[in-house]
Design a protein around this motif. Structure first.
Motif: not given
Lengths: 151, 180
Positions: A62-63, A101-104, B53, A17, A66, A6-7, B28, A10-11
């Motif tokens: 898959s993690r 995990p806030a990094l992308s 988590r 876009k 995280f 899902k994430r 976030n 979105k990314e």
């Protein structure tokens, strides 16, 4: 697994876009699978890498988010930089122990462009030939030692 | 037509919800609208399951994913909207799972490096049936051993003396056991 997909979806949508300058999701790499992306980077204007083009490969476990993605330069043009080995491995703390995990994908790409941009002398890391011969295929298995914050 | 109406019309025509409103209440970590939302002391919004988590991922280095400020279960605030019927603290909904435990591998007795590994190496000290030993030697009946020497002979006095010495040693020993 579901949260990872899902994430990433979105990314991918956001990065396709509305990509930041010099970053593009490569059309040939991403369609195959969501867990492996190829992103085209442009050297920032006014830096040593102006006019150069690079390709970054992202592999997600898959993690994710995280667990940090595996990020390497691929293709024919590996940037000549004191933190980039000639096999494409990158010595960058946010890719391992400083991952959050806030990094992308976008923020990792911008960090790498920024790392390239602050370079003052194009050269390989001092231990390049030894590392390339002995390292694992997965850069996350390398025990990186982050000591040089200047570049 | 006023300026505000024009803006609204432009947004509607773009056929997309406006970006800022869309991402403002996103977690976030999962980048989705925060579910069971909590906010950290540093002001960053997360779903409680996501943050939980992350805290489990690095139990000994608990920092905010956004700004790397210190964070923890006790340092976040649950958020309750008006419409939420279930005002249960999200932190209680997801009880922290028990941590995995790592037990030390079982070691074989003995000294593996010296060839004792197959059976172990035992050494024991013991005083078997202690008080009965005294009785056995004190009240020894004629059981084939030579009888006591006649009274008055030097051998007899010597044996009596030895017997007394051992008796006192035994009494002292029992006394020491009781005191110690």
């Amino acid at each position: 697994m579901a949260s990872m997909e899902k994430r990433l979806q979105k990314e991918l949508q956001a990065l396709t876009k509305d990509p930041p300058k010099g970053v593009r999701v490569s059309p040939d790499g991403t369609c195959r699978t969501l867990s492996e992306w190829i992103v085209d980077l442009d050297g920032a204007p006014g830096t040593l890498y102006e006019g150069e083009h690079f390709q970054l490969q992202f592999k997600f476990s898959s993690r994710y988010p995280f667990d940090s993605p595996q990020v390497t330069f691929i293709g024919t043009n590996i940037p000549l930089h004191p933190h980039v080995y000639s096999n494409g491995h990158i010595c960058l703390s946010i890719l391992t122990e400083d991952w959050s995990p806030a990094l992308s994908v976008q923020s990792v790409c911008l960090s790498i462009i920024s790392m390239l941009s602050s370079c003052t002398e194009k050269k390989r890391p001092p231990d390049n030939s030894f590392y390339v011969k002995t390292c694992s295929k997965n850069p996350k298995k390398t025990r990186w030692w982050y000591h040089d914050d200047s570049v | 037509m006023s300026a505000s109406n024009e803006t609204q019309g432009a947004e509607g025509g773009a056929d997309e919800p406006p970006q800022p409103d869309n991402t403002f209440y996103e977690c976030n970590i999962c980048f989705d609208t925060a579910k069971d939302p909590i906010v950290s002391m540093c002001g960053h919004l997360f779903c409680w399951p996501c943050l939980h988590r992350w805290l489990e991922t690095r139990p000994n280095r608990q920092v905010c994913p956004v700004c790397k400020a210190g964070i923890g279960k006790e340092k976040v605030i649950p958020i309750y909207g008006r419409g939420s019927t279930n005002q249960q603290d999200p932190r209680e909904k997801l009880p922290p799972r028990p941590q995995g435990q790592r037990s030390e591998p079982e070691t074989q007795g003995g000294f593996p490096g010296f060839g004792f590994s197959d059976g172990g190496f035992h050494m024991s000290f013991g005083i078997g049936a202690f008080p009965f030993g005294i009785f056995a030697s004190t009240f020894n009946f004629n059981d084939g051993r030579p009888g006591p020497p006649e009274a008055g002979s030097p051998q007899h006095t010597e044996e009596m003396f030895l017997s007394k010495v051992f008796l006192w040693v035994a009494i002292l020993f029992i006394f020491w056991l009781l005191v110690a």
